[in-house]
Write a protein that holds these residues in place. Sequence first.
Motif, PDB file in Angstrom:
ATOM      1  N   GLN A   1      31.857  19.393 -55.330  1.00 17.04           N
ATOM      2  CA  GLN A   1      32.382  20.654 -55.846  1.00 17.04           C
ATOM      3  C   GLN A   1      33.905  20.695 -55.766  1.00 17.04           C
ATOM      4  O   GLN A   1      34.577  21.155 -56.690  1.00 17.04           O
ATOM      5  CB  GLN A   1      31.781  21.816 -55.068  1.00 17.04           C
ATOM      6  CG  GLN A   1      30.290  22.017 -55.321  1.00 17.04           C
ATOM      7  CD  GLN A   1      29.696  23.117 -54.460  1.00 17.04           C
ATOM      8  OE1 GLN A   1      30.392  23.726 -53.639  1.00 17.04           O
ATOM      9  NE2 GLN A   1      28.407  23.357 -54.628  1.00 17.04           N
TER      10      GLN A   1
ATOM     11  N   ALA B   1      29.579  19.445 -51.172  1.00 17.92           N
ATOM     12  CA  ALA B   1      30.866  20.126 -51.017  1.00 17.92           C
ATOM     13  C   ALA B   1      31.999  19.268 -51.571  1.00 17.92           C
ATOM     14  O   ALA B   1      32.906  19.783 -52.251  1.00 17.92           O
ATOM     15  CB  ALA B   1      31.117  20.442 -49.544  1.00 17.92           C
TER      16      ALA B   1
ATOM     17  N   LYS C   1      27.648  17.782 -47.209  1.00 20.67           N
ATOM     18  CA  LYS C   1      29.030  17.323 -47.347  1.00 20.67           C
ATOM     19  C   LYS C   1      29.249  16.667 -48.710  1.00 20.67           C
ATOM     20  O   LYS C   1      30.295  16.857 -49.351  1.00 20.67           O
ATOM     21  CB  LYS C   1      29.382  16.332 -46.245  1.00 20.67           C
ATOM     22  CG  LYS C   1      30.884  15.966 -46.207  1.00 20.67           C
ATOM     23  CD  LYS C   1      31.199  15.078 -45.043  1.00 20.67           C
ATOM     24  CE  LYS C   1      32.708  14.873 -44.913  1.00 20.67           C
ATOM     25  NZ  LYS C   1      33.362  14.444 -46.141  1.00 20.67           N
TER      26      LYS C   1
END
Length: 342
Positions: free
Chosen positions: A251, A248, A245
């Motif tokens: 990103q 992510a 997480k």
Amino acid sequence: MMNENDKTEILEPVETPAENITEPSKDGRKCPKWLPPLVAAVCAVILIAAGIIGWNAYSGAKLAEAKEACVTAADTVRNNANEYNALLNGDAADAAAVKAEQVKDSKTVESLGKELKAMAPEYEGCVAENAQGLDAAAVKLNEQADWYETHEKSLSKAVRAVVESKAAKRLETAKTNLTAKLDEASKLLADSDGKVADNATRDALSNAIDAANGLKDGNDPAKIDGARKTLEDAINGVNASVQAKTDADAQAAAAAAAAAQAQAQAQSTYSGVSSYSGDAYGRTEGSTSGSNTYRGTTSGGTGSGSTSGSGPAGGSAPKPNLNGAYGCGNSCTGKDDGYYHH
């Protein structure tokens, strides 16, 4: 008148030596004096022979008895020695490899070491040839049998103490490790709320915590270690999900930043200013946020001006032909007709 047939011959009496005549016996018969000594001698010989025979029989029986007792003692020594040596080369050897830091009580290792240093007696066996020697050998063998029996028991006790102390240490270590892992798992479960890519990992961690709490007070180190391993796997799963997480989110943040930067760059491309002013012309390009300026007179044949700007419109706006020269700039040349030409 007597005849010759009636004559009786008168014999002279024969004297018998006195030493050959014994006293009359009770029944009135007489026996030679030499007979009783002879009988006594014969009886003595018989008694001596009987004694020798009896002694030999007794000695033989005694020797056989001594041999049997010695053999029995020797068998006992061998049996006891075999049991002692089996323990010495088996469980005692394994226990001897245990270090002091592996047991809960290091004194058990010290006691075992002392037992292992005991010198076993040297077996001699029944080698004597007489009962007395065999009896002495039997006594010594019985002492050796007692030594093996006593030291087998004491060695067995020392080995058992080491084994039990090692097991206690293992159980203690297993509980300590599980308790530490439970603290780590409980903290991670609380801190990871809303921070995982897959919440199923947190459910698995919660179940592992419940199972570990049910085993932490048990007495089976293998099960306790198993619960700790399950906790470790669940912790690794949650940490991996948290990292997923985090990656992510990073990103997504990077993508958003890139998009914002691109938009800012696009907007800066249209940030120039354009305007034009003069006696007969003036405007502001609203769409290009720029302006062109031009100043001149309408009464002469010459003019001057300047342009500036940027944007998709090319940076310049058409200038009115106030002096007969429209938009020629420095590239225009004058003619006799009063106009400027490119």
